[in-house]
Design a protein around this motif. Structure first.
Motif, mmCIF file in Angstrom:
data_model
loop_
_atom_site.group_PDB
_atom_site.id
_atom_site.type_symbol
_atom_site.label_atom_id
_atom_site.label_comp_id
_atom_site.label_asym_id
_atom_site.label_seq_id
_atom_site.Cartn_x
_atom_site.Cartn_y
_atom_site.Cartn_z
ATOM 1 N N THR A 8 0.845 -1.036 -0.045
ATOM 2 C CA THR A 8 0.018 -0.086 -0.010
ATOM 3 C C THR A 8 0.936 1.227 -0.087
ATOM 4 O OG1 THR A 8 -1.332 -1.017 1.458
ATOM 5 C CG2 THR A 8 -1.995 1.097 1.236
ATOM 6 N N VAL A 9 0.659 2.082 -1.005
ATOM 7 C CA VAL A 9 1.291 3.444 -1.013
ATOM 8 C C VAL A 9 0.293 4.747 -0.878
ATOM 9 C CG1 VAL A 9 3.075 4.848 -2.355
ATOM 10 C CG2 VAL A 9 3.025 2.335 -2.313
ATOM 11 N N LEU A 10 0.518 5.298 0.306
ATOM 12 C CA LEU A 10 -0.371 6.639 0.227
ATOM 13 C C LEU A 10 0.379 7.743 0.263
ATOM 14 C CD1 LEU A 10 -1.934 5.293 3.894
ATOM 15 C CD2 LEU A 10 -2.919 4.982 1.284
ATOM 16 N N PRO A 11 -0.630 8.853 -0.465
ATOM 17 C CA PRO A 11 0.011 10.184 -0.573
ATOM 18 C C PRO A 11 0.395 10.721 0.744
ATOM 19 C CG PRO A 11 -1.934 10.076 -1.461
ATOM 20 C CD PRO A 11 -2.179 8.516 -0.810
ATOM 21 N N ARG B 177 6.113 13.651 -0.466
ATOM 22 C CA ARG B 177 6.092 12.532 -0.069
ATOM 23 C C ARG B 177 5.224 11.481 -0.286
ATOM 24 N NH1 ARG B 177 10.373 12.459 3.298
ATOM 25 N NH2 ARG B 177 11.535 14.536 3.780
ATOM 26 N N ALA B 178 5.390 10.364 -0.204
ATOM 27 C CA ALA B 178 4.625 9.276 -0.108
ATOM 28 C C ALA B 178 4.940 8.050 0.910
ATOM 29 C CB ALA B 178 4.530 8.438 -1.454
ATOM 30 N N GLU B 179 3.852 7.576 1.442
ATOM 31 C CA GLU B 179 4.130 6.561 2.601
ATOM 32 C C GLU B 179 3.840 5.248 2.099
ATOM 33 O OE1 GLU B 179 4.833 5.281 6.671
ATOM 34 O OE2 GLU B 179 5.050 7.206 5.791
ATOM 35 N N ALA C 90 4.524 5.679 -6.179
ATOM 36 C CA ALA C 90 4.847 6.849 -5.353
ATOM 37 C C ALA C 90 5.161 7.917 -6.446
ATOM 38 C CB ALA C 90 6.030 6.847 -3.977
ATOM 39 N N LYS C 91 6.033 7.606 -7.446
ATOM 40 C CA LYS C 91 6.526 8.817 -8.395
ATOM 41 C C LYS C 91 5.123 9.117 -9.053
ATOM 42 C CE LYS C 91 10.947 7.026 -9.284
ATOM 43 N NZ LYS C 91 11.716 6.165 -10.117
ATOM 44 N N THR C 92 4.263 8.077 -9.412
ATOM 45 C CA THR C 92 3.033 8.518 -10.101
ATOM 46 C C THR C 92 2.133 9.566 -9.023
ATOM 47 O OG1 THR C 92 2.947 6.280 -11.102
ATOM 48 C CG2 THR C 92 0.909 7.672 -10.999
ATOM 49 N N LEU C 93 2.307 9.490 -7.851
ATOM 50 C CA LEU C 93 1.654 10.415 -7.040
ATOM 51 C C LEU C 93 2.144 11.724 -6.894
ATOM 52 C CD1 LEU C 93 0.757 7.930 -4.080
ATOM 53 C CD2 LEU C 93 -0.664 9.006 -5.735
ATOM 54 N N GLU D 83 8.605 7.065 2.096
ATOM 55 C CA GLU D 83 8.785 6.498 3.644
ATOM 56 C C GLU D 83 8.190 5.352 4.151
ATOM 57 O OE1 GLU D 83 9.023 11.451 5.330
ATOM 58 O OE2 GLU D 83 6.951 10.125 5.365
ATOM 59 N N VAL D 84 8.797 4.973 5.080
ATOM 60 C CA VAL D 84 8.189 3.698 5.638
ATOM 61 C C VAL D 84 8.733 3.528 7.177
ATOM 62 C CG1 VAL D 84 10.079 2.169 5.059
ATOM 63 C CG2 VAL D 84 7.797 1.300 5.345
ATOM 64 N N VAL D 85 7.817 3.053 7.926
ATOM 65 C CA VAL D 85 8.222 2.794 9.359
ATOM 66 C C VAL D 85 8.321 1.283 9.280
ATOM 67 C CG1 VAL D 85 7.146 2.846 11.666
ATOM 68 C CG2 VAL D 85 6.807 4.682 10.318
ATOM 69 N N ALA D 86 9.558 0.841 9.890
ATOM 70 C CA ALA D 86 9.800 -0.509 9.858
ATOM 71 C C ALA D 86 10.295 -1.104 11.413
ATOM 72 C CB ALA D 86 11.065 -0.720 9.062
#
Length: 158
Positions: free
Chosen positions: A74-77, A83-85, A112-115, A121-124
């Motif tokens: 899942t990639v959110l704006p 930035r994308a998440e 993400a580039k399309t957005l 970014e990611v929380v890991a």
């Protein structure tokens, strides 16, 4: 649909999520989360550990192998357009270490580039951090999740 054959007998394909996938995605998310044996009781008690919000479905890409869902991302704006998440990346435990996660990260970067994002970014958590660092993400900050300490990682997309 983008075909992904590297490392597989049958072809792995990536496709957008559909409304009817939501229950299967939630079940995969929980099964994958539980597979490490960490935080089992807390995960079982969290409704969010077993669901993908309906509002996220337009942002979900699914990996299928022989017609079965084996992973999703899942990639959110982001809060700002640059930035994308990467919100979720889950792979069925029986499909771990077969390149599906790497392919889904590449799809996440493309989305993400399309957005219009320049940074993903990611929380890991501790177990996922090496995978993301190998994928080109770098440390940005320490964070606290509902379950444990984690890190926020980011990757430039330019």
């Amino acid at each position: 649909m983008m075909s992904l054959a590297e490392g597989f007998g049958p072809t792995v394909s990536i496709r957008p999520a559909r409304v009817e996938d939501r229950d299967a995605l939630g079940a995969l998310k929980l099964r994958s989360s539980l597979a490490w044996g960490d935080h089992v009781e807390a995960l079982l008690a969290m409704p969010g550990a077993r669901e993908v919000p309906a509002a996220h479905l337009p942002y979900v890409a699914i990996a299928e192998l022989a017609g079965e869902i084996v992973g999703f991302v899942t990639v959110l704006p982001g809060d700002d357009a640059a930035r994308a998440e990467l919100e979720d990346l889950f792979i069925a435990p029986e499909a771990w270490r077969k390149g599906i996660g790497t392919r889904l990260v590449a799809e996440a970067e493309r989305r993400a580039k399309t957005l219009g994002a320049q940074t993903l970014e990611v929380v890991a958590g501790e177990r996922a951090r090496p995978f993301y660092e190998t994928s080109g993400f770098r440390f940005a900050a320490s964070v606290q999740t509902d379950l444990a300490s984690a890190v926020r990682l980011e990757k430039d997309l330019c």
